[in-house]
Design a protein around this motif. Structure first.
Motif, PDB file in Angstrom:
ATOM      1  N   GLN A 300       0.818  -1.212   0.000  1.00 26.17           N
ATOM      2  CA  GLN A 300       0.000   0.000   0.000  1.00 26.17           C
ATOM      3  C   GLN A 300       0.854   1.265   0.000  1.00 26.17           C
ATOM      4  OE1 GLN A 300      -2.742  -0.239   3.276  1.00 26.17           O
ATOM      5  NE2 GLN A 300      -3.780  -2.065   2.476  1.00 26.17           N
ATOM      6  N   VAL A 301       2.117   1.119   0.363  1.00 26.61           N
ATOM      7  CA  VAL A 301       3.017   2.267   0.394  1.00 26.61           C
ATOM      8  C   VAL A 301       3.364   2.750  -1.011  1.00 26.61           C
ATOM      9  CG1 VAL A 301       5.195   0.968   0.385  1.00 26.61           C
ATOM     10  CG2 VAL A 301       5.051   3.129   1.620  1.00 26.61           C
ATOM     11  N   LEU A 302       3.146   1.905  -2.029  1.00 27.36           N
ATOM     12  CA  LEU A 302       3.483   2.268  -3.396  1.00 27.36           C
ATOM     13  C   LEU A 302       2.316   2.966  -4.085  1.00 27.36           C
ATOM     14  CD1 LEU A 302       5.274  -1.000  -4.616  1.00 27.36           C
ATOM     15  CD2 LEU A 302       6.329   1.103  -3.748  1.00 27.36           C
ATOM     16  N   PRO A 303       2.587   3.907  -4.989  1.00 24.81           N
ATOM     17  CA  PRO A 303       1.505   4.526  -5.755  1.00 24.81           C
ATOM     18  C   PRO A 303       0.872   3.512  -6.698  1.00 24.81           C
ATOM     19  CG  PRO A 303       3.638   5.212  -6.610  1.00 24.81           C
ATOM     20  CD  PRO A 303       3.912   4.447  -5.346  1.00 24.81           C
ATOM     21  N   ASP A 304      -0.393   3.749  -7.021  1.00 27.45           N
ATOM     22  CA  ASP A 304      -1.096   2.825  -7.905  1.00 27.45           C
ATOM     23  C   ASP A 304      -0.442   2.825  -9.289  1.00 27.45           C
ATOM     24  OD1 ASP A 304      -3.039   0.996  -8.668  1.00 27.45           O
ATOM     25  OD2 ASP A 304      -4.346   2.572  -9.457  1.00 27.45           O
ATOM     26  N   SER A 305      -0.246   1.631  -9.830  1.00 28.84           N
ATOM     27  CA  SER A 305       0.351   1.485 -11.157  1.00 28.84           C
ATOM     28  C   SER A 305       0.123   0.062 -11.622  1.00 28.84           C
ATOM     29  CB  SER A 305       1.856   1.788 -11.124  1.00 28.84           C
ATOM     30  OG  SER A 305       2.540   0.802 -10.369  1.00 28.84           O
ATOM     31  N   GLU A 306       0.402  -0.178 -12.892  1.00 26.57           N
ATOM     32  CA  GLU A 306       0.298  -1.541 -13.418  1.00 26.57           C
ATOM     33  C   GLU A 306       1.283  -2.468 -12.713  1.00 26.57           C
ATOM     34  OE1 GLU A 306       0.357  -3.778 -17.797  1.00 26.57           O
ATOM     35  OE2 GLU A 306       1.659  -2.053 -17.427  1.00 26.57           O
TER      36      GLU A 306
END
Length: 323
Positions: A300-306
């Motif tokens: 969840q710490v990462l930005p949304d992306s493929e």
């Protein structure tokens, strides 16, 4: 968590390029050692470990770019993993891996050990040339952890008193250390904050332990054809994994058979029956799910992306993989 889709899609072409690079890198030196290493690369699995490195690279760089340092880290990760497999096969006297002959069977134990050492040496050289001290420390610790896991496993062979905590610690050293170390290293090469780097380590740690639990489950639930080895192989070698440890709580009479190292003709079949009759397999599945859930939460710490979506799908893939 997500539905089970292919987590390799965004890096499928990258993984093929990586396999070609690895073959080229190991072929440049001694031909016999190169042949041994190339054999295992050619029959390798899906490439989960380098895929995680490449996906984290895409998820943490501004334009989803895989930098030359990320490429080299992915190669180092697969070199370390492959070297450890070669050594494991010698220690376990394995003749087959993924349905094909092991390096120690095709050549001999000495060549297999030397080929593993050769790959560890190459990995260390390329690691030093990344010129990133924190990443060097991370992956150097991984190389220390792998034999630590094997030693812990050897010291608890046929020991019915081994605790679940000891089993999980061994699972970290044998499997999760490489995944967590390379995951964090990929983030560090992207310049993420210390907090994000630590969460990437948590992701790899929890995913790696879930992976090992599922692997240990498959030793009881898979077929010999699918696994490429006999069902109950870990048990035969005295490695007491989660299903057995849970089953021991319900069938303490297993202790006697384990302590005598399954010496009588019917011992193995009897222990297998008790494992199947117990809650050992369902409880192990739930334990794997718990660790997988923690891995997903860390992302969840990462930005949304493929790429992040593919990493989430990797969590489900680890839980559902057939072998």
């Amino acid at each position: 968590m997500t539905s089970v889709l292919s987590p390799f899609g965004p890096v499928e072409a990258d993984l093929e390029r990586l396999r070609q690079n690895l073959t080229r890198l190991v072929s440049a030196k001694h031909p016999i050692l190169a042949m041994a290493a190339e054999h295992l690369f050619s029959v390798g699995g899906k490439g989960i470990r380098p895929a995680i490195v490449l996906l984290i690279a895409r998820a943490t760089t501004p334009d989803g770019e895989i930098t030359p340092q990320h490429w080299r880290l992915a190669e180092i990760t697969e070199m370390i993993h492959t070297a450890s497999l070669m050594h494991d096969d010698v220690i376990d006297a394995s003749t087959v891996r993924r349905g094909v002959s092991t390096v120690n069977t095709l050549f001999d134990n000495r060549v297999a050990v030397l080929a593993g050492d050769y790959l560890f040496g190459q990995a260390a050289w390329y690691l030093a040339n990344l010129d990133n001290l924190e990443v060097v420390k991370l992956l150097s610790k991984v190389i220390m952890d792998l034999p630590e896991g094997e030693v812990r496993q050897s010291l608890t062979r046929f020991d019915p008193d081994v605790s679940l905590e000891e089993y999980l610690a061994k699972s970290f050293y044998k499997t999760a250390s490489l995944i967590s170390g390379s995951a964090k290293a990929a983030g560090l090469l992207s310049g993420v904050s210390p907090e994000v780097a630590d969460r990437l380590f948590d992701f790899g740690c929890n995913l790696g332990i879930a992976f090992q639990i599922v692997d240990d489950l498959l030793d009881f639930t898979g077929s010999a054809e699918t696994l490429g080895k006999p069902v109950g192989s870990d048990l035969i070698q005295g490695n007491l994994t989660a299903p057995v440890l849970f089953a021991l709580e319900e069938f303490p009479q297993m202790r006697e058979l384990i302590l005598r190292e399954l010496a009588e003709p019917q011992d193995l079949q009897q222990v297998l029956e008790w494992v199947y009759q117990s809650e050992g397999i369902p409880r192990s599945r739930q334990l794997a799910r718990d660790y997988a859930q923690r891995a997903a939460e860390a992302l969840q710490v990462l930005p949304d992306s493929e790429a992040r979506q593919a990493l989430l799908q990797m969590v489900d893939y680890v839980l559902e993989r057939p072998c």
